[in-house]
Design an enzyme around this catalytic site. Structure first.
Site, PDB file in Angstrom:
ATOM      1  N   ASP A 191      28.118  37.519  31.455  1.00  0.00           N
ATOM      2  CA  ASP A 191      28.332  36.040  31.275  1.00  0.00           C
ATOM      3  C   ASP A 191      27.878  35.588  32.545  1.00  0.00           C
ATOM      4  OD1 ASP A 191      30.065  33.806  30.617  1.00  0.00           O
ATOM      5  OD2 ASP A 191      30.973  34.211  32.618  1.00  0.00           O
ATOM      6  N   ARG A 196      22.996  28.805  30.433  1.00  0.00           N
ATOM      7  CA  ARG A 196      23.464  27.280  29.860  1.00  0.00           C
ATOM      8  C   ARG A 196      23.447  26.251  30.596  1.00  0.00           C
ATOM      9  NH1 ARG A 196      28.842  29.627  28.739  1.00  0.00           N
ATOM     10  NH2 ARG A 196      29.577  27.784  27.925  1.00  0.00           N
ATOM     11  N   HIS A 223      45.000  31.231  32.325  1.00  0.00           N
ATOM     12  CA  HIS A 223      43.708  30.651  32.669  1.00  0.00           C
ATOM     13  C   HIS A 223      43.710  29.160  32.292  1.00  0.00           C
ATOM     14  CE1 HIS A 223      39.418  30.091  32.981  1.00  0.00           C
ATOM     15  NE2 HIS A 223      39.418  29.573  31.947  1.00  0.00           N
ATOM     16  N   LYS A 254      35.692  37.646  30.332  1.00  0.00           N
ATOM     17  CA  LYS A 254      36.258  37.767  31.709  1.00  0.00           C
ATOM     18  C   LYS A 254      37.592  38.152  31.659  1.00  0.00           C
ATOM     19  CE  LYS A 254      34.126  34.151  32.865  1.00  0.00           C
ATOM     20  NZ  LYS A 254      33.749  33.003  33.201  1.00  0.00           N
ATOM     21  N   SER A 310      32.765  33.214  26.921  1.00  0.00           N
ATOM     22  CA  SER A 310      32.522  33.264  28.275  1.00  0.00           C
ATOM     23  C   SER A 310      33.914  33.578  28.983  1.00  0.00           C
ATOM     24  CB  SER A 310      31.952  31.952  28.788  1.00  0.00           C
ATOM     25  OG  SER A 310      32.011  32.083  30.138  1.00  0.00           O
TER      26      SER A 310
END
Ligand code: URA
Length: 433
Positions: free
Chosen positions: A165, A172, A86, A191, A187
């Site tokens: 999320d 947010r 990621h 995932k 967050s």
């Protein structure tokens, strides 16, 4: 049915600097997702978290509570181990494209759930959608079958993964609480953990083109995410990498696919190759495979073979020409000397204004738009020489893109130069396990 806790008590506890109990966290995340905690109450709690932070236990519990609001994927039945990457997002960061097939060609499956770009950072799905026919909406069964047959899949995260999320991120975004490190980390990691990967490598970007502008906050985010992965039983490693200047020589959609194909063909810009190989090695080792060298798989064409299989499996025509922008404009160097700075954020904003990115999540993107760079920091340039080419289908966009490039770069006179090499930047700045 009576609720187990009172929202105001939870807000006040965090406002006054106390740690929330496991029960409070489980309840507030679940109750917010089902609508029993009001948006204004979660806004106040998110701001209290931003101001007062959370300890490791609280962040782990918060992440687990977010995962529990949705489905969890499980790829443990596959015949090979899984490993994913990621990136926190940057300008010209196309690394997922060559990386997923490369790691798969080394015997480790890559279940990559990606998103679309918003603002100046591009999204992997937007880039891949420039390939005619390619589709990103795979079912869990299709994903599993492709992981078994091809070894790599890049697709959209379905709405059933950590729905808390989605709701919380949107809140947010409009309450000035995006920057809270416990909320960013939970967050991202909710995932990734729900996705069911066995190992995870995080590319935490730092610099003007990244979410984290300074090293200290990037280090804190990396540490927090690695701890979260470890607490959830996922082997997790983070690299801190430079995003002060764009990665590679392209920022856009189809032009980034083309550059990724160069890497898969054994060429491509040195920084993209270096980062792709570094992340591939980390992903392989984290999945227990330290016996294969991914550089060999780029050189012998195996990674390209997996790319072709991966794109075809999702309906993409690997041999079709990629879209090309109809209009182009060249930006030339204003002086002769050494290019000592080329700012990632300004190039990212220019690409976005040219049509490569979107302002609202429902906006379309132009496949051919973007910026091609002709020089990188450390290169010598001559006045009048092309520095970048701006690409778009809509020539009205050039003026705004050029405006964003006003302070994009510095050129230093060669006679004042301390040493060209000092302007070539290290890409990998730190590592966390
Ligand atoms: N990306 C995410 O998925 N969540 C954040 O909070 C920030 C970046």
């Amino acid at each position: 049915m009576a609720e187990a806790f009172d929202s105001v008590d939870v807000i006040v506890a965090k406002r006054d600097g106390h740690a929330l109990s496991d029960g409070q966290i489980d309840w507030v995340v679940d109750a917010y997702t089902r609508g029993a905690v009001a948006e204004e109450q979660m806004s106040a709690l998110a701001m209290a978290i931003l101001l007062n932070g959370m300890d490791r236990r609280e962040i782990s519990r918060w992440t687990a509570a977010m995962i529990a609001t949705g489905d969890r994927m499980d790829f443990s039945g596959l015949s090979r181990p899984t490993s994913d990457k990621h990136s926190t997002g940057g300008v010209g960061d196309k690394v997922t494209l060559p990386l997923a097939p490369l790691v798969a060609s080394c015997g480790v499956a890559v279940p990559q759930l990606s998103g679309r770009g918003l603002g100046h950072t591009g999204g992997t799905l937007d880039k891949l959608e420039s390939i005619p026919g390619w589709r990103c909406d795979l079912s869990y069964a299709e994903m599993t079958a492709q992981l078994e047959s091809v070894g790599a899949v890049i697709c959209a995260a379905g709405s059933s993964l950590a729905p808390a999320d989605k709701k919380l991120y949107a809140l947010r975004d409009v309450t000035g609480t995006v920057e809270a490190i416990p909320l960013i980390a939970s967050s991202i990691m909710s995932k990734k953990i729900a996705e069911g990967t066995g190992a995870l490598v995080l590319d935490v970007k730092v610099g003007s083109g990244a979410f984290m502008k300074d090293l200290d906050s990037a280090r804190e985010l990396a540490r927090t995410m690695v701890d979260l992965g470890t607490d959830a039983g996922v082997t997790t490693v983070a690299l801190l990498t430079d995003m002060g200047t764009p990665l590679g020589l392209t920022a856009g959609n189809a032009i980034e696919v083309r550059e990724s194909l160069d890497v898969l063909a054994g060429g491509g810009p040195a920084d993209v190759v270096e980062l792709t190989l570094a992340l591939a090695r980390e992903m392989l080792v984290a999945a227990g495979r330290d016996d294969v060298d991914p550089a060999d798989k780029l050189a012998d064409g195996s990674a390209m073979d997996v790319w072709r299989a991966m794109i075809s499996a999702q309906g993409g025509d690997v041999d079709a020409p990629l879209p090309v922008a109809t209009e182009s404009q060249v930006v030339v160097a204003s002086a002769t000397g050494v290019l000592t700075r080329l700012d990632a954020l300004t190039v990212g904003v220019a690409a976005w204004r040219l049509g490569a990115g979107r302002a609202r999540k429902e906006d379309p993107v132009q496949a051919g738009a973007g910026v091609v760079l002709h020089a990188k920091p450390g290169d010598e340039v001559a006045a009048g020489q092309p520095l970048m080419t701006l690409l778009t289908d809509d020539p009205d966009r050039f003026a705004r893109a050029e405006e964003s490039l006003t302070d994009a770069y510095d050129i230093t006179d060669r006679s004042e130069d301390a040493g060209v090499a000092s302007y070539r930047r290290d890409i990998i700045l730190d590592r966390f396990t």
